[in-house]
Design a protein around this motif. Structure first.
Motif, PDB file in Angstrom:
ATOM      1  N   TYR A  49       0.855  -1.189   0.000  1.00 16.09           N
ATOM      2  CA  TYR A  49       0.000   0.000   0.000  1.00 16.09           C
ATOM      3  C   TYR A  49       0.889   1.237   0.000  1.00 16.09           C
ATOM      4  N   GLU A  50       0.536   2.211  -0.837  1.00 16.58           N
ATOM      5  CA  GLU A  50       1.297   3.467  -0.918  1.00 16.58           C
ATOM      6  C   GLU A  50       0.948   4.382   0.254  1.00 16.58           C
ATOM      7  N   LYS A  51       1.777   5.370   0.469  1.00 18.17           N
ATOM      8  CA  LYS A  51       1.530   6.400   1.475  1.00 18.17           C
ATOM      9  C   LYS A  51       0.205   7.091   1.157  1.00 18.17           C
ATOM     10  N   GLY A  52      -0.562   7.442   2.195  1.00 16.92           N
ATOM     11  CA  GLY A  52      -1.831   8.118   1.945  1.00 16.92           C
ATOM     12  C   GLY A  52      -2.407   8.769   3.189  1.00 16.92           C
ATOM     13  N   HIS A  53      -3.380   9.649   2.964  1.00 18.21           N
ATOM     14  CA  HIS A  53      -4.076  10.339   4.056  1.00 18.21           C
ATOM     15  C   HIS A  53      -5.274   9.510   4.524  1.00 18.21           C
ATOM     16  N   TRP A  54      -5.388   9.359   5.834  1.00 17.10           N
ATOM     17  CA  TRP A  54      -6.491   8.637   6.464  1.00 17.10           C
ATOM     18  C   TRP A  54      -7.110   9.536   7.536  1.00 17.10           C
ATOM     19  N   ALA A  55      -8.438   9.485   7.647  1.00 12.93           N
ATOM     20  CA  ALA A  55      -9.138  10.146   8.751  1.00 12.93           C
ATOM     21  C   ALA A  55      -9.290   9.100   9.848  1.00 12.93           C
ATOM     22  N   CYS A  56      -8.798   9.402  11.050  1.00 13.82           N
ATOM     23  CA  CYS A  56      -8.736   8.414  12.137  1.00 13.82           C
ATOM     24  C   CYS A  56      -9.368   8.952  13.410  1.00 13.82           C
ATOM     25  N   ILE A  57     -10.020   8.053  14.134  1.00 13.68           N
ATOM     26  CA  ILE A  57     -10.533   8.385  15.464  1.00 13.68           C
ATOM     27  C   ILE A  57     -10.241   7.206  16.381  1.00 13.68           C
ATOM     28  N   THR A  58      -9.714   7.501  17.562  1.00 15.39           N
ATOM     29  CA  THR A  58      -9.416   6.456  18.545  1.00 15.39           C
ATOM     30  C   THR A  58     -10.403   6.576  19.690  1.00 15.39           C
ATOM     31  N   LEU A  59     -11.050   5.450  19.996  1.00 15.33           N
ATOM     32  CA  LEU A  59     -12.045   5.407  21.066  1.00 15.33           C
ATOM     33  C   LEU A  59     -11.633   4.388  22.117  1.00 15.33           C
ATOM     34  N   HIS A  60     -12.213   4.526  23.294  1.00 21.31           N
ATOM     35  CA  HIS A  60     -11.864   3.668  24.437  1.00 21.31           C
ATOM     36  C   HIS A  60     -13.151   3.152  25.090  1.00 21.31           C
ATOM     37  N   GLU A  61     -14.065   2.597  24.324  1.00 17.72           N
ATOM     38  CA  GLU A  61     -15.330   2.104  24.873  1.00 17.72           C
ATOM     39  C   GLU A  61     -15.113   0.789  25.620  1.00 17.72           C
TER      40      GLU A  61
ATOM     41  N   GLN B  39      -5.351  17.534  -0.707  1.00 14.98           N
ATOM     42  CA  GLN B  39      -5.828  18.532   0.254  1.00 14.98           C
ATOM     43  C   GLN B  39      -7.015  17.948   1.006  1.00 14.98           C
ATOM     44  N   PRO B  40      -6.750  17.183   2.068  1.00 14.78           N
ATOM     45  CA  PRO B  40      -7.837  16.544   2.811  1.00 14.78           C
ATOM     46  C   PRO B  40      -8.751  17.573   3.488  1.00 14.78           C
ATOM     47  N   PRO B  41     -10.062  17.438   3.302  1.00 15.39           N
ATOM     48  CA  PRO B  41     -10.991  18.296   4.042  1.00 15.39           C
ATOM     49  C   PRO B  41     -10.819  18.066   5.547  1.00 15.39           C
ATOM     50  N   GLN B  42     -10.879  19.128   6.308  1.00  9.36           N
ATOM     51  CA  GLN B  42     -10.696  19.013   7.753  1.00  9.36           C
ATOM     52  C   GLN B  42     -12.019  18.639   8.427  1.00  9.36           C
ATOM     53  N   PRO B  43     -11.966  17.754   9.420  1.00  5.74           N
ATOM     54  CA  PRO B  43     -13.184  17.332  10.115  1.00  5.74           C
ATOM     55  C   PRO B  43     -13.661  18.392  11.109  1.00  5.74           C
TER      56      PRO B  43
ATOM     57  N   MET C  88     -18.534   8.390   9.462  1.00  7.70           N
ATOM     58  CA  MET C  88     -19.596   8.598   8.463  1.00  7.70           C
ATOM     59  C   MET C  88     -20.061  10.050   8.457  1.00  7.70           C
ATOM     60  N   LYS C  89     -20.168  10.655   9.634  1.00  7.60           N
ATOM     61  CA  LYS C  89     -20.572  12.064   9.694  1.00  7.60           C
ATOM     62  C   LYS C  89     -19.543  12.946   8.992  1.00  7.60           C
ATOM     63  N   TYR C  90     -18.263  12.624   9.183  1.00 11.67           N
ATOM     64  CA  TYR C  90     -17.197  13.372   8.491  1.00 11.67           C
ATOM     65  C   TYR C  90     -17.337  13.203   6.984  1.00 11.67           C
ATOM     66  N   ILE C  91     -17.568  11.981   6.527  1.00 12.11           N
ATOM     67  CA  ILE C  91     -17.730  11.716   5.092  1.00 12.11           C
ATOM     68  C   ILE C  91     -18.943  12.468   4.549  1.00 12.11           C
ATOM     69  N   CYS C  92     -20.002  12.544   5.357  1.00 14.18           N
ATOM     70  CA  CYS C  92     -21.279  13.142   4.928  1.00 14.18           C
ATOM     71  C   CYS C  92     -21.396  14.598   5.343  1.00 14.18           C
ATOM     72  N   GLN C  93     -20.504  15.429   4.880  1.00 14.19           N
ATOM     73  CA  GLN C  93     -20.616  16.886   4.954  1.00 14.19           C
ATOM     74  C   GLN C  93     -20.153  17.537   6.246  1.00 14.19           C
ATOM     75  N   GLN C  94     -19.824  16.782   7.303  1.00 18.01           N
ATOM     76  CA  GLN C  94     -19.307  17.436   8.510  1.00 18.01           C
ATOM     77  C   GLN C  94     -17.791  17.588   8.373  1.00 18.01           C
ATOM     78  N   ASN C  95     -17.442  18.353   7.320  1.00 17.25           N
ATOM     79  CA  ASN C  95     -16.033  18.601   7.004  1.00 17.25           C
ATOM     80  C   ASN C  95     -15.919  20.003   6.417  1.00 17.25           C
ATOM     81  N   SER C  96     -14.704  20.475   6.264  1.00 18.38           N
ATOM     82  CA  SER C  96     -14.476  21.863   5.854  1.00 18.38           C
ATOM     83  C   SER C  96     -14.981  22.202   4.454  1.00 18.38           C
TER      84      SER C  96
END
Length: 196
Positions: free
Chosen positions: A42-54, A118-122, A69-77
């Protein structure tokens, strides 16, 4: 938010709208006509990540998936729907004996090619855009729900199949999901990262 969930849940419908994380197949190991695992680059790339502790792995991936999913669906810059990529991955960490999964679980989404430069910011300040370096991955598919028990079993099964498991990181693993986490016949892979 319905559109990406429908894309993840459908079998053929919306297939053309799903962008897969690009990789190069390096090797496929088979035995008696059955595929045991693949080695991919896999090549280098940008990923949107969230770490949870449930309390459980299932809770962490469910909450993490919904926030991504919220980030993907318009909750981004950009305020736009970003497009679905597959797989959605979770990074799990284990103890030395690979019998216990840490409560820290990272859910990650690969940004589509058009947003890599240019990744959209969450808007969600717990979602971080990370640049993942190029990596070599050993991967094996499995079906069904993912929980602590199935993941531990998959890690164990994959370790037994590898000719030299010592070449891979042995404290964190990736579960790649190609269908909705709630889907009963979920299509998954376990990924072992080759040490750099």
């Amino acid at each position: 938010m319905a559109e990406p969930i429908q894309q993840l849940s459908s079998d053929n419908q919306g297939q053309s709208q799903r962008e897969h994380v690009p990789f190069t197949l390096l090797m496929r190991k088979e035995k008696c006509g059955e595929q045991l695992y693949e080695k991919r680059h896999y090549e280098k790339g940008h990923w949107a990540c969230i770490t949870l502790h449930e309390d459980t792995y299932e809770q962490s991936i469910c909450y993490g998936f919904m926030r991504i999913m919220k980030y993907i669906c318009q909750q981004n810059s950009t305020g736009d729907y970003l497009g679905m990529t597959l797989p959605i991955v979770t990074i799990v960490r284990t103890d030395e004996s690979h019998t216990v999964i840490s409560q820290d679980v990272t859910v990650a989404y690969y940004l589509p090619i058009e947003h890599q430069a240019q990744p959209p910011q969450p808007y969600d300040n717990e979602i971080v855009i990370e640049v993942w370096p190029a990596a070599t991955v050993y991967t094996r598919g499995f079906t069904g729900p993912t929980n602590e028990v199935t993941i531990i079993n998959q890690i164990s099964a994959m370790a037994e199949l590898l000719d030299s498991p010592g070449v891979c990181a042995n404290d964190s693993f990736i579960v790649a999901g190609y269908t909705n986490p709630a889907h009963s016949n979920r299509q998954n892979e376990i990924w072992f990262l080759e040490r750099r």
